[in-house]
Design a protein around this motif. Structure first.
Motif, PDB file in Angstrom:
ATOM      1  N   ALA A 152      41.552  35.834  34.775  1.00  0.00           N
ATOM      2  CA  ALA A 152      42.907  35.858  35.336  1.00  0.00           C
ATOM      3  C   ALA A 152      43.275  34.488  35.873  1.00  0.00           C
ATOM      4  CB  ALA A 152      42.995  36.884  36.457  1.00  0.00           C
ATOM      5  N   THR A 177      48.825  43.662  45.779  1.00  0.00           N
ATOM      6  CA  THR A 177      47.888  44.796  45.743  1.00  0.00           C
ATOM      7  C   THR A 177      48.299  45.945  46.669  1.00  0.00           C
ATOM      8  OG1 THR A 177      46.550  43.671  47.408  1.00  0.00           O
ATOM      9  CG2 THR A 177      45.928  43.342  45.103  1.00  0.00           C
ATOM     10  N   ILE A 222      39.945  44.054  42.401  1.00  0.00           N
ATOM     11  CA  ILE A 222      39.168  43.699  43.598  1.00  0.00           C
ATOM     12  C   ILE A 222      39.464  44.703  44.720  1.00  0.00           C
ATOM     13  CG2 ILE A 222      38.898  41.970  45.426  1.00  0.00           C
ATOM     14  CD1 ILE A 222      39.377  39.803  43.205  1.00  0.00           C
ATOM     15  N   VAL A 268      43.259  41.373  38.017  1.00  0.00           N
ATOM     16  CA  VAL A 268      42.093  41.048  38.838  1.00  0.00           C
ATOM     17  C   VAL A 268      42.320  41.345  40.338  1.00  0.00           C
ATOM     18  CG1 VAL A 268      40.779  39.036  39.683  1.00  0.00           C
ATOM     19  CG2 VAL A 268      40.908  39.540  37.224  1.00  0.00           C
ATOM     20  N   PRO A 269      43.472  40.999  40.929  1.00  0.00           N
ATOM     21  CA  PRO A 269      43.657  41.353  42.345  1.00  0.00           C
ATOM     22  C   PRO A 269      43.569  42.861  42.571  1.00  0.00           C
ATOM     23  CG  PRO A 269      45.349  39.779  41.652  1.00  0.00           C
ATOM     24  CD  PRO A 269      44.615  40.202  40.406  1.00  0.00           C
ATOM     25  N   HIS A 301      35.360  40.648  34.732  1.00  0.00           N
ATOM     26  CA  HIS A 301      36.407  39.621  34.862  1.00  0.00           C
ATOM     27  C   HIS A 301      35.879  38.333  35.482  1.00  0.00           C
ATOM     28  CE1 HIS A 301      37.781  41.092  39.152  1.00  0.00           C
ATOM     29  NE2 HIS A 301      37.065  40.000  39.299  1.00  0.00           N
ATOM     30  N   MET A 317      42.222  32.796  39.755  1.00  0.00           N
ATOM     31  CA  MET A 317      43.574  32.732  40.343  1.00  0.00           C
ATOM     32  C   MET A 317      43.620  31.822  41.567  1.00  0.00           C
ATOM     33  SD  MET A 317      44.925  36.639  39.997  1.00  0.00           S
ATOM     34  CE  MET A 317      46.510  36.649  39.186  1.00  0.00           C
ATOM     35  N   ASN A 320      37.663  35.670  38.142  1.00  0.00           N
ATOM     36  CA  ASN A 320      38.834  35.430  38.975  1.00  0.00           C
ATOM     37  C   ASN A 320      39.110  33.934  39.031  1.00  0.00           C
ATOM     38  OD1 ASN A 320      40.857  35.298  40.832  1.00  0.00           O
ATOM     39  ND2 ASN A 320      39.637  36.047  42.554  1.00  0.00           N
ATOM     40  N   ASN A 376      42.225  35.498  46.711  1.00  0.00           N
ATOM     41  CA  ASN A 376      41.553  36.801  46.695  1.00  0.00           C
ATOM     42  C   ASN A 376      42.283  37.699  47.696  1.00  0.00           C
ATOM     43  OD1 ASN A 376      39.607  38.938  47.467  1.00  0.00           O
ATOM     44  ND2 ASN A 376      38.177  37.801  46.166  1.00  0.00           N
TER      45      ASN A 376
END
Ligand code: HPA
Length: 277
Positions: free
Chosen positions: A186, A94, A218, A214-215, A132, A136, A134, A139
Motif C-alpha cells: 500500500a 479506519t 491493521i 492496509v489501514p 501486505h 503508506m 505497509n 499507521n
C-alpha cells in the motif's frame, strides 16, 4: 470530541436504524460497486446521516452503508471507503472498522483495485491477498492505545486470515475464474508509481500495489476481526514499458472484475454462513 466517543455515537445511531445483527462487513473498493447487487437490501444509510462519519470523495465511491442479507446471512456493506490520499487522517480512514468492531462484526471482507506487479498477472482478474507491506508512511494505531479496543502491539502474523483465504481459494477453484494470490503493498497515493518505485516494490516481494486496505486490515487485526481481502488487478504495474495509467482505466477494469470477486465472496459466505445465522 474524543474519537472513542465519536465512534460510540455512530454505533448508537446505526443500531437504532437497523434490525439485523450483521457479523460480516464488506468494503467495496474503486469501481467495485457491482458487488452490492448480490445483496437483499434492507436499509441504506448515507455517510452524511451518520454522526461524525467522514464523507468519501474518491471517484467510483458512492458513500453509503447498506444493511441487508446475502445468502440468508446478515451483512453490512460499505459502498465507498475513505482513503489517506483524500486528506483524511488514519483514524478517519479506519473509523468504519471501529464502528464494525463495536457492532459485533467478526469478519471483514475488503476489496480494492490494484496494479499487478507480478509479471504473471493479467488485468481483469482477482488476487486473494495473503499478506501486505505497509508503505503508506503512517499507521492508524499510532497514538494512545484504547485498551478496550485491543492491545498496544497487535500480532500481524496472520493478518489475512489463512483459513478464510484458503476457503476463498477453494471457492475460486470451482468457479470459471482465473485468480491469483499474493502480497499487496500500500502506498499513500494519489500519484501512481514511477517505474523506479514499481521496480523497488517488486524487489521487496509485492505482487500488487494500491492505495487502500492496509489501514483497515491493521485496525481489524487490532480489533480481533478476521480479514479476507481480494484485489481486482486493473493494470500492469510493470516498470519496463510502463503505459500511462488513468483512474478511468482502473475503474473500467475493476467493474468487470467485481463480478468475479462477488462470486468468490458468495461461496465463502455459504461456507461460513451457518454459524452466523
Ligand atoms: N498503482 C496504485 N494504485 C492502483 C493501481 C496502480 O497501478 N491500479 C489501481 N490502483
Amino acid at each position: 470530541m474524543e474519537y472513542v466517543q465519536m465512534v460510540k455515537e455512530s454505533v448508537e445511531f446505526l443500531k437504532s436504524k437497523v434490525n439485523g445483527k450483521p457479523r460480516i462487513a464488506i468494503v467495496l473498493g474503486s469501481g467495485l460497486s457491482i458487488i452490492k447487487e448480490s445483496l437483499d437490501v434492507e436499509t441504506k444509510i448515507g455517510y452524511s446521516e451518520i454522526p461524525h462519519f467522514p464523507v468519501s470523495t474518491a471517484p467510483g465511491h458512492a458513500g453509503e452503508m447498506i444493511f441487508g442479507r446475502w445468502n440468508g446471512v446478515d451483512v453490512v456493506l460499505m459502498n465507498g471507503r475513505f482513503h489517506f490520499y483524500e486528506g483524511y487522517s488514519m483514524k478517519e480512514v479506519t473509523m468504519a472498522v471501529r464502528v464494525f468492531q463495536l457492532m459485533g462484526i467478526k469478519y471483514l471482507f475488503l476489496t480494492n483495485a490494484a496494479g499487478g506487479l507480478n509479471h504473471a498477472f493479467e488485468p481483469g482478474h482477482p488476487m486473494i491477498i495473503t499478506d501486505h507491506i505497509n508503505f503508506m508512511g503512517d499507521n492508524p494505531l499510532i497514538g494512545k492505545n484504547v485498551e478496550e479496543w485491543g492491545v498496544r502491539f497487535p500480532d500481524m502474523s496472520d493478518a489475512y486470515n489463512s483459513n478464510l483465504a484458503s476457503i476463498a481459494e477453494d471457492v475460486a477453484k470451482e468457479l470459471p475464474v482465473e485468480y491469483y494470490k499474493g502480497v499487496y503493498v500500500a502506498v499513500a497515493g494519489p500519484s501512481f508509481e514511477t517505474p523506479a518505485e514499481l521496480k523497488m516494490f517488486r524487489y521487496l516481494g509485492a505482487d500488487a500495489v494500491g492505495m487502500s486496505t492496509v489501514p483497515e486490515v491493521i485496525v481489524a487485526n487490532h480489533a480481533g476481526i478476521k480479514v479476507l481481502a481480494i484485489s481486482a488487478i486493473t493494470d500492469r504495474a510493470i516498470p519496463e514499458g510502463l503505459a500511462p495509467l488513468t483512474a478511468e482505466e482502473v475503474l473500467r477494469v475493476a467493474e468487470k472484475t467485481g463480478i468475479q470477486i462477488a462470486s468468490i465472496f458468495e461461496g465463502v459466505i455459504k461456507e461460513i454462513g451457518d454459524e452466523l445465522k
